[in-house]
Write an enzyme that holds these catalytic residues in place. Structure first.
Site, PDB file in Angstrom:
ATOM      1  N   SER A 120      -9.982  -1.149   7.152  1.00  0.00           N
ATOM      2  CA  SER A 120      -9.388  -0.938   5.899  1.00  0.00           C
ATOM      3  C   SER A 120      -8.808  -2.214   5.581  1.00  0.00           C
ATOM      4  O   SER A 120      -8.169  -2.058   4.124  1.00  0.00           O
ATOM      5  CB  SER A 120      -8.476   0.295   5.839  1.00  0.00           C
ATOM      6  OG  SER A 120      -9.251   1.377   6.010  1.00  0.00           O
TER       7      SER A 120
ATOM      8  N   LYS B 209       0.760  -1.224  -0.029  1.00  0.00           N
ATOM      9  CA  LYS B 209      -0.093   0.209  -0.241  1.00  0.00           C
ATOM     10  C   LYS B 209       0.852   1.140   0.122  1.00  0.00           C
ATOM     11  O   LYS B 209       1.629   1.527   0.566  1.00  0.00           O
ATOM     12  CB  LYS B 209      -0.958   0.015   1.293  1.00  0.00           C
ATOM     13  CG  LYS B 209      -1.727   0.902   1.320  1.00  0.00           C
ATOM     14  CD  LYS B 209      -2.913   0.694   2.563  1.00  0.00           C
ATOM     15  CE  LYS B 209      -3.913   1.778   2.853  1.00  0.00           C
ATOM     16  NZ  LYS B 209      -4.669   1.532   3.771  1.00  0.00           N
TER      17      LYS B 209
ATOM     18  N   SER C 255      -9.283   1.326   2.977  1.00  0.00           N
ATOM     19  CA  SER C 255      -8.695   2.357   2.298  1.00  0.00           C
ATOM     20  C   SER C 255      -7.505   1.511   1.403  1.00  0.00           C
ATOM     21  O   SER C 255      -6.536   1.919   0.716  1.00  0.00           O
ATOM     22  CB  SER C 255      -8.121   3.241   3.112  1.00  0.00           C
ATOM     23  OG  SER C 255      -7.204   3.094   4.000  1.00  0.00           O
TER      24      SER C 255
END
Length: 335
Positions: free
Chosen positions: A155, A54, A131
């Site tokens: 997330s 990420k 996210s």
């Protein structure tokens, strides 16, 4: 800019883990960074596997955007790699690239107004969830074997659910988030995604290591009765087979109440603490530069700006009381 790398462009045994660029990223999972060589060990417990990180984690040779064009402009090329990413490289895994995240990680939809929405490999007509949307998209579309995400309020868990993946939010602080952009540090955790259980175990053995308090031979299985009461009947019915399979392995579950103060009180406690911490992390940048924030993200930061000291103090009291009571409920199961 050139397009982002994917696992299908990797030379599996390259000691540098140097990805070759594809003509396109079919899942729109990766940030469109030029590929750079990221060295990894030639052998190890994760040898032969590729992973994505990420774009909150620093990787030497890449910038870190945190899903924000403004943060990308401020980033520069990093010279150090986050210890958790380095641990995976040292275990023999190769880096496929850095993945799109919701803007400043402050969303749960998986949509980024600036960099786009990654494709849900489990249900292409649905949102991927955020996210950690790009990481979930990369794994669910088969572009890498596993991927790092972060989980503050769901997330990793939400994208794993939406994309049909294995995903975990470990105990807070169990996996290092050093050199990773914060959202709300007292909630932020490092988790990961895989498509299959065997890979999930392999990655967990590297990232989590041995349990400091392993389960007893006969563990207690606690079922949160008040949480299940919130579910629609068809959802309960869908979960029942999984619960029966778990009980067949772990033993009969015991129903308990986990939120005697009510879930609404816990929700607002989390919301106020998270918002204050998010504003502490990103508020100075937002106030100084006034970057255009995407829909929803702008609203959440505006809410965060307005959270009062008294709201935070009350929320901390609720959290402390819940933590003490929940810890007593878990007892020796805590880790």
């Amino acid at each position: 800019m050139t397009h982002s790398p994917s696992v299908r462009s990797l030379t599996p045994h390259s000691h540098l883990g140097r990805p070759m660029l594809l003509d396109r990223d079919p899942a729109h999972a990766f940030m469109p960074y030029p590929a750079v060589p990221v060295p990894h060990a030639p052998s190890g417990p994760l040898s032969g596997l590729s992973f994505a990180a990420k774009d909150l984690f620093d990787v030497a040779g890449y910038p870190t955007s945190a899903g924000s064009p403004h943060m990308l402009a401020l980033s520069g090329i990093k010279t150090r790699t986050a210890p958790t990413v380095q641990r995976l490289l040292d275990a023999g895994a190769s880096l496929a690239g850095k993945t799109i995240t919701d803007e400043l990680a402050f969303s749960m939809s998986g949509k980024n107004a600036h960099f786009g929405t990654p494709v849900n490999g489990g249900a292409p007509d649905r949102i991927p969830g955020g996210s950690s949307s790009g990481s979930a998209a990369a794994v669910s579309n088969g572009l890498c074997d596993f991927a790092l995400g972060t989980d503050t309020g769901g997330s990793v868990r939400a994208p794993a659910n939406h994309c049909g993946l294995f995903g975990i939010r470990p105990t807070h602080g169990r996996v290092s988030l050093e050199l990773c952009h914060d959202l709300a540090p007292s909630f932020d955790t490092c988790g990961y995604f895989t498509r299959d259980g065997a890979t999930f175990v392999r990655v967990g053995e590297v990232l989590l290591g041995a349990d400091s308090q392993p389960l007893p031979d006969t563990p207690r299985v606690l079922l949160a009765r008040d949480a299940f009461a919130l579910l629609a009947e068809e959802v309960k019915e869908a979960l029942a087979p999984a619960l029966r399979r778990a009980e067949a392995v772990l033993g009969q579950s015991e129903e308990v109440e986990v939120a005697t103060e009510g879930f609404t009180s816990l929700y607002w406690a989390m919301r106020h603490i998270q918002s204050r911490e998010a504003w502490t992390v990103d508020g100075p940048m937002i106030e100084r530069y006034r970057p255009p924030l995407g829909p929803g993200v702008a609203d959440r930061f505006e809410f965060s700006r307005a959270v009062t000291d008294s709201q935070v103090a009350e929320a901390q009291e609720v959290r402390a009381a819940f933590r003490e009571r929940f810890g007593a409920l878990l007892g020796a199961m805590r880790c």
